[in-house]
Design an enzyme around this catalytic site. Structure first.
Site, PDB file in Angstrom:
ATOM      1  CG  ASP A   1     -15.514  15.711  11.953  1.00 49.84           C
ATOM      2  OD1 ASP A   1     -16.638  16.241  11.801  1.00 49.84           O
ATOM      3  OD2 ASP A   1     -15.301  14.791  12.768  1.00 49.84           O
ATOM      4  CG  LEU A   2     -13.234  22.682  10.521  1.00 52.73           C
ATOM      5  CD1 LEU A   2     -13.180  23.875   9.571  1.00 52.73           C
ATOM      6  CD2 LEU A   2     -12.410  22.949  11.764  1.00 52.73           C
TER       7      LEU A   2
END
Length: 213
Positions: free
Chosen positions: A71-72
């Protein structure tokens, strides 16, 4: 779990709050001479480059531990009191044991704007899907907090557009070599995407002012 307190909150909110203080010092895809980190109460591209380098080092460390973040995004990057960028929110992270990727089985809300094609189509996540998301995160940074694919919705048509080559446009505030790296992050073939170590090297080269490297 004990986490470091990051006084300046998320990078996304910091960019949006301070957007009007930004002083663009990029001309024709390169830094202008004597580019400064801070000008009065303004911030400049060199600060964006420092955040890029911080994030690259963090992602490199995560990946060397065989962990994928999953979930960058700029909303998950936190800023300390001295504006050092720290990668946070590991709610979707996984450690890869005996495999190079994992396939998500359960349904839950996912950050589709930052997801790679293979993640959107087959729910497959890997170091290479993190690299795709890293490219989107950089785009968010260099657009000073804009959302990618604004006005679009997550559906089969969106995936078809990605497969057809749709990618976020070049930001105004970015050094040419960084945008070239971002485009490689969004290669449809995961194996063709660069390593995060390459991003560290690019940051070092730009900071030294090497024009032809």
């Amino acid at each position: 779990m004990v986490l470091e307190y990051c006084k300046n909150g998320s990078l996304e909110s910091y960019l949006l709050k301070n957007k009007q203080k930004f002083q663009n010092q990029v001309s024709h895809g390169t830094f202008v001479e004597e580019c400064e980190l801070l000008v009065g109460n303004q911030f400049a591209p060199l600060q964006l480059l420092n955040w890029t380098s911080d994030i690259a080092k963090a992602v490199e460390f995560i990946h060397c531990k065989r962990v994928i973040h999953g979930d960058l995004a700029s909303r998950n990057i936190l800023l300390t009191s001295n504006l050092t960028a720290k990668v946070g929110d590991f709610g979707l992270s996984r450690q890869l044991v005996g495999t190079s990727c994992y396939t998500k089985k359960t349904r839950c809300p996912l950050p589709w704007r930052n997801m790679a094609i293979e993640s959107l189509k087959q729910m497959q996540f890997s170091v290479k899907s993190d690299i795709w998301a890293l490219g989107i995160t950089l785009w968010e940074i260099y657009t000073l907090g804009d959302k990618p694919y604004v006005g679009m919705r997550y559906n089969s048509d969106f995936i078809k557009l990605l497969q057809g080559g749709m990618r976020p446009p070049k930001p105004n505030n970015i050094e040419e070599r960084l945008y070239e790296f971002m485009l490689k992050c969004w290669d449809a073939v995961p194996g063709n995407r660069p390593s995060v170590t390459k991003l560290k090297d690019i940051c070092d080269v730009i900071r030294r002012g090497d024009v032809n490297t």
